[in-house]
Design a protein around this motif. Structure first.
Motif, PDB file in Angstrom:
ATOM      1  N   GLU A 110       5.831  -3.963   6.937  1.00 19.53           N
ATOM      2  CA  GLU A 110       5.370  -2.718   7.211  1.00 19.53           C
ATOM      3  C   GLU A 110       5.031  -2.056   5.756  1.00 19.53           C
ATOM      4  O   GLU A 110       5.838  -2.432   4.754  1.00 19.53           O
ATOM      5  CB  GLU A 110       6.064  -1.255   7.972  1.00 19.53           C
ATOM      6  CG  GLU A 110       5.858   0.407   7.855  1.00 19.53           C
ATOM      7  CD  GLU A 110       4.248   0.190   8.035  1.00 19.53           C
ATOM      8  OE1 GLU A 110       3.729   0.474   7.319  1.00 19.53           O
ATOM      9  OE2 GLU A 110       3.884  -0.061   9.489  1.00 19.53           O
ATOM     10  N   GLY A 111       3.579  -1.591   5.602  1.00 17.98           N
ATOM     11  CA  GLY A 111       3.900  -1.273   4.095  1.00 17.98           C
ATOM     12  C   GLY A 111       2.558  -2.248   3.192  1.00 17.98           C
ATOM     13  O   GLY A 111       2.212  -1.860   1.942  1.00 17.98           O
ATOM     14  N   TYR A 112       2.898  -3.026   3.699  1.00 15.51           N
ATOM     15  CA  TYR A 112       1.557  -3.786   3.240  1.00 15.51           C
ATOM     16  C   TYR A 112       0.232  -3.940   4.094  1.00 15.51           C
ATOM     17  O   TYR A 112       0.559  -3.284   5.257  1.00 15.51           O
ATOM     18  CB  TYR A 112       2.530  -5.045   3.255  1.00 15.51           C
ATOM     19  CG  TYR A 112       4.042  -5.032   2.227  1.00 15.51           C
ATOM     20  CD1 TYR A 112       3.155  -5.393   1.125  1.00 15.51           C
ATOM     21  CD2 TYR A 112       5.184  -4.810   2.575  1.00 15.51           C
ATOM     22  CE1 TYR A 112       4.795  -5.714   0.385  1.00 15.51           C
ATOM     23  CE2 TYR A 112       6.248  -4.738   2.462  1.00 15.51           C
ATOM     24  CZ  TYR A 112       5.672  -5.295   0.789  1.00 15.51           C
ATOM     25  OH  TYR A 112       7.328  -5.135  -0.032  1.00 15.51           O
ATOM     26  N   ILE A 126       0.529  -1.184  -0.314  1.00  8.87           N
ATOM     27  CA  ILE A 126       0.386  -0.397  -0.290  1.00  8.87           C
ATOM     28  C   ILE A 126       0.799   1.531   0.162  1.00  8.87           C
ATOM     29  O   ILE A 126       0.669   2.657   0.313  1.00  8.87           O
ATOM     30  CB  ILE A 126      -0.585  -0.025   1.457  1.00  8.87           C
ATOM     31  CG1 ILE A 126      -0.221  -0.167   2.749  1.00  8.87           C
ATOM     32  CG2 ILE A 126      -1.882  -0.661   1.134  1.00  8.87           C
ATOM     33  CD1 ILE A 126       0.007   0.822   3.276  1.00  8.87           C
ATOM     34  N   ARG A 127       2.225   0.927  -0.293  1.00  2.68           N
ATOM     35  CA  ARG A 127       3.128   2.025  -0.552  1.00  2.68           C
ATOM     36  C   ARG A 127       3.103   3.289  -1.373  1.00  2.68           C
ATOM     37  O   ARG A 127       3.250   4.112  -1.495  1.00  2.68           O
ATOM     38  CB  ARG A 127       4.365   1.838  -0.222  1.00  2.68           C
ATOM     39  CG  ARG A 127       4.909   1.223   1.169  1.00  2.68           C
ATOM     40  CD  ARG A 127       6.349   0.429   0.222  1.00  2.68           C
ATOM     41  NE  ARG A 127       7.004  -0.563   1.816  1.00  2.68           N
ATOM     42  CZ  ARG A 127       8.016  -1.180   1.666  1.00  2.68           C
ATOM     43  NH1 ARG A 127       8.639  -1.304   0.391  1.00  2.68           N
ATOM     44  NH2 ARG A 127       7.914  -1.938   2.156  1.00  2.68           N
ATOM     45  N   SER A 128       1.850   2.702  -1.888  1.00  4.42           N
ATOM     46  CA  SER A 128       1.363   3.822  -3.587  1.00  4.42           C
ATOM     47  C   SER A 128       0.636   5.195  -2.928  1.00  4.42           C
ATOM     48  O   SER A 128       0.549   5.631  -3.606  1.00  4.42           O
ATOM     49  CB  SER A 128       1.002   3.199  -4.374  1.00  4.42           C
ATOM     50  OG  SER A 128       0.135   2.095  -4.024  1.00  4.42           O
ATOM     51  N   THR A 129       0.410   4.619  -2.004  1.00  4.88           N
ATOM     52  CA  THR A 129      -0.708   5.653  -1.046  1.00  4.88           C
ATOM     53  C   THR A 129      -0.252   6.264  -0.231  1.00  4.88           C
ATOM     54  O   THR A 129      -0.711   7.527   0.220  1.00  4.88           O
ATOM     55  CB  THR A 129      -1.784   4.958   0.079  1.00  4.88           C
ATOM     56  OG1 THR A 129      -0.817   4.505   0.807  1.00  4.88           O
ATOM     57  CG2 THR A 129      -2.758   4.097  -1.560  1.00  4.88           C
ATOM     58  N   GLY A 130       0.722   6.480  -0.024  1.00  5.82           N
ATOM     59  CA  GLY A 130       1.059   7.539   1.075  1.00  5.82           C
ATOM     60  C   GLY A 130       1.083   7.284   2.444  1.00  5.82           C
ATOM     61  O   GLY A 130       1.655   7.946   3.546  1.00  5.82           O
ATOM     62  N   LEU A 131       0.457   6.264   2.758  1.00  5.11           N
ATOM     63  CA  LEU A 131       0.693   5.830   3.802  1.00  5.11           C
ATOM     64  C   LEU A 131       0.736   4.365   5.011  1.00  5.11           C
ATOM     65  O   LEU A 131       1.296   4.257   4.306  1.00  5.11           O
ATOM     66  CB  LEU A 131      -0.944   5.481   4.825  1.00  5.11           C
ATOM     67  CG  LEU A 131      -2.188   6.232   3.344  1.00  5.11           C
ATOM     68  CD1 LEU A 131      -4.160   5.712   3.530  1.00  5.11           C
ATOM     69  CD2 LEU A 131      -2.073   7.794   4.478  1.00  5.11           C
ATOM     70  N   SER A 138      -9.045   7.506  -4.107  1.00  5.03           N
ATOM     71  CA  SER A 138      -9.531   8.542  -3.181  1.00  5.03           C
ATOM     72  C   SER A 138      -8.342   9.334  -2.460  1.00  5.03           C
ATOM     73  O   SER A 138      -7.833  10.990  -1.837  1.00  5.03           O
ATOM     74  CB  SER A 138     -10.480   8.886  -1.989  1.00  5.03           C
ATOM     75  OG  SER A 138      -9.445   8.151  -0.845  1.00  5.03           O
ATOM     76  N   LYS A 139      -7.289   8.732  -2.771  1.00  3.16           N
ATOM     77  CA  LYS A 139      -5.773   9.265  -2.119  1.00  3.16           C
ATOM     78  C   LYS A 139      -4.656   9.562  -2.796  1.00  3.16           C
ATOM     79  O   LYS A 139      -3.621   9.328  -3.035  1.00  3.16           O
ATOM     80  CB  LYS A 139      -5.255   8.627  -0.976  1.00  3.16           C
ATOM     81  CG  LYS A 139      -6.062   7.491   0.178  1.00  3.16           C
ATOM     82  CD  LYS A 139      -6.310   8.714   0.742  1.00  3.16           C
ATOM     83  CE  LYS A 139      -7.224   8.558   2.335  1.00  3.16           C
ATOM     84  NZ  LYS A 139      -7.603   9.719   3.158  1.00  3.16           N
TER      85      LYS A 139
END
Length: 403
Positions: free
Chosen positions: A361-363, A328-333, A388-389
């Motif tokens: 982390e990041g997943y 989910i790193r592409s979201t910056g969260l 939305s992100k």
């Protein structure tokens, strides 16, 4: 006078962290209209013949204790199962214990083999209970991080680099929770060469052995030279859809089992009698239903992986279990932020990857042990959330084939 109760508690117990999986499951359970992809539990009901066998045993009055190691009839069936399916032979009288789930079997293994300060290598990302169980037994968990570059599979070089003079054992879980990565026979052979070289014990969590999709499962104990140094952990929860039954088992050399049985005698006595009768039926007569469930999971896996990649969350294809572990790193969260915001904004529950170790982390972990309708709706909501992100997803009009 007010007592300082903290003063009386074990420091080891106080230092344990609550399960990150349960945190999100409990939060989701308190909300309406949530689709939960969080808890690793089959959405199938236990096959009827298994339930019927347990009911019949109650009607026949099987409500007493069994032998500490479990019903001999069940241990014989477990022995047949391990021999017939995976080519490993265990004496039902001296090498098998029926446990309260696979978790108790892992606990017994660590308590039996670890002295204070012994190190146990744990391949991460890893199931949340492994490190705490090592600590409770007096050992020191040592993380060996994997990455998506190698499909979250550990390499012999990584294992050897982590070994010290205090290393006693390694815990392997294949198929893996949370990544679904599955070691091939050739990969296991290479890894076990390092294990034998350094005289380590293997605690092999094989609870997902019935849920492999691309090639046949290989037990660590079946690899040449590994039988005498392997404690095999398995159970009925995942493959047979019997999570709430809390039935597992372990198989190992009799010297290991003799010590684990003593601990089992004093902490548990035995698994419930009537449930063991259900497990006998599971092993004897329900493999066609296990195969049907596996085929359904394979279909869902293919759909979920393809859709996640299409909407902008990079996801490797897991070889087994019923989890995907997309980035989910592409979201910056952070993984925690992603899981919390997704739950609050779109009412989809997933598990943040960091609870499975720093390399997680990041997943996020998503279980695809849900109905296809739920998975399709959950992925629509996830698409809407990541858009939305500011993450660019493929066109919603693109169709993902379900096969």
């Amino acid at each position: 006078m007010k007592h300082d109760h903290e003063h009386y508690l074990s420091q080891t117990a106080k230092d344990l962290q609550p399960s990150g999986i349960r945190k999100f499951f409990d939060l989701a359970a308190s909300m309406k209209d949530v689709i939960s992809l969080g808890v690793g539990e089959p959405d199938f009901i236990t096959p009827w013949s298994i339930r019927e066998a347990a009911i019949l045993s109650l009607e026949q009055g099987f409500t007493s204790y069994t032998a500490n190691a479990g019903l001999l009839e069940l241990r014989e069936e477990i022995s047949f199962y391990l021999s017939g399916r995976f080519g490993v032979q265990y004496d039902p009288k001296s090498q098998i214990i029926v446990t309260i789930g696979a978790s108790q079997a892992i606990d017994l293994a660590f308590r039996a083999i670890l002295n204070q300060g012994d190190e146990v290598l744990i391949v991460e990302p890893a199931f949340v209970s492994y490190a705490p169980l090592v600590a409770i037994a007096g050992g020191t968990p040592v993380a060996v991080a994997t990455s998506p570059a190698n499909g979250f599979k550990v390499t012999p070089e990584q294992i050897e680099a982590a070994i010290t003079g205090k290393t006693k054992a390694i815990l392997l879980c294949s198929p893996n929770n949370p990544t679904g990565s599955t070691l091939t026979k050739d990969e296991l052979i290479e890894i076990t060469e390092i294990i034998r070289k350094h005289d380590l014990i293997v605690v092999s969590d094989e609870i997902y052995c019935e849920l492999t999709y691309d090639e046949a499962f290989t037990s660590v104990a079946a690899i040449e030279g590994m039988y005498e140094r392997t404690i095999l952990i398995n159970g009925f929860s995942k493959g047979f859809a019997m999570t709430g039954w809390r039935l597992g088992f372990l198989a190992a050399p009799k010297e290991f089992v003799a010590v684990m049985l003593k601990i089992h005698q004093y902490t548990t006595m035995c698994a419930p009698n009537m449930l063991q009768h259900g497990a006998i039926e599971a092993l004897r007569n329900t493999y066609h239903e296990v195969e049907s469930m596996r085929n359904s999971y394979r279909r869902r896996r293919n759909y979920v992986v393809q859709t996640l990649n299409q909407i902008g969350l990079n996801c490797h294809t897991p070889g087994g279990a019923f989890y995907v572990f997309p980035s989910i790193r592409s979201t910056g969260l952070s993984s925690e932020q992603f899981a919390e915001e997704l739950l609050m904004q779109e009412k989809v529950a997933v598990v943040p990857g960091h609870v499975f170790g720093e390399s997680g982390e990041g997943y996020i972990r998503c279980s695809y042990a849900a109905s296809m309708d739920q998975l399709q709706e959950a992925l629509k909501r996830i698409r809407r959330f990541i858009e939305s992100k500011g993450v660019i997803a493929s066109s919603p009009s693109e169709k993902v084939k379900i096969r």
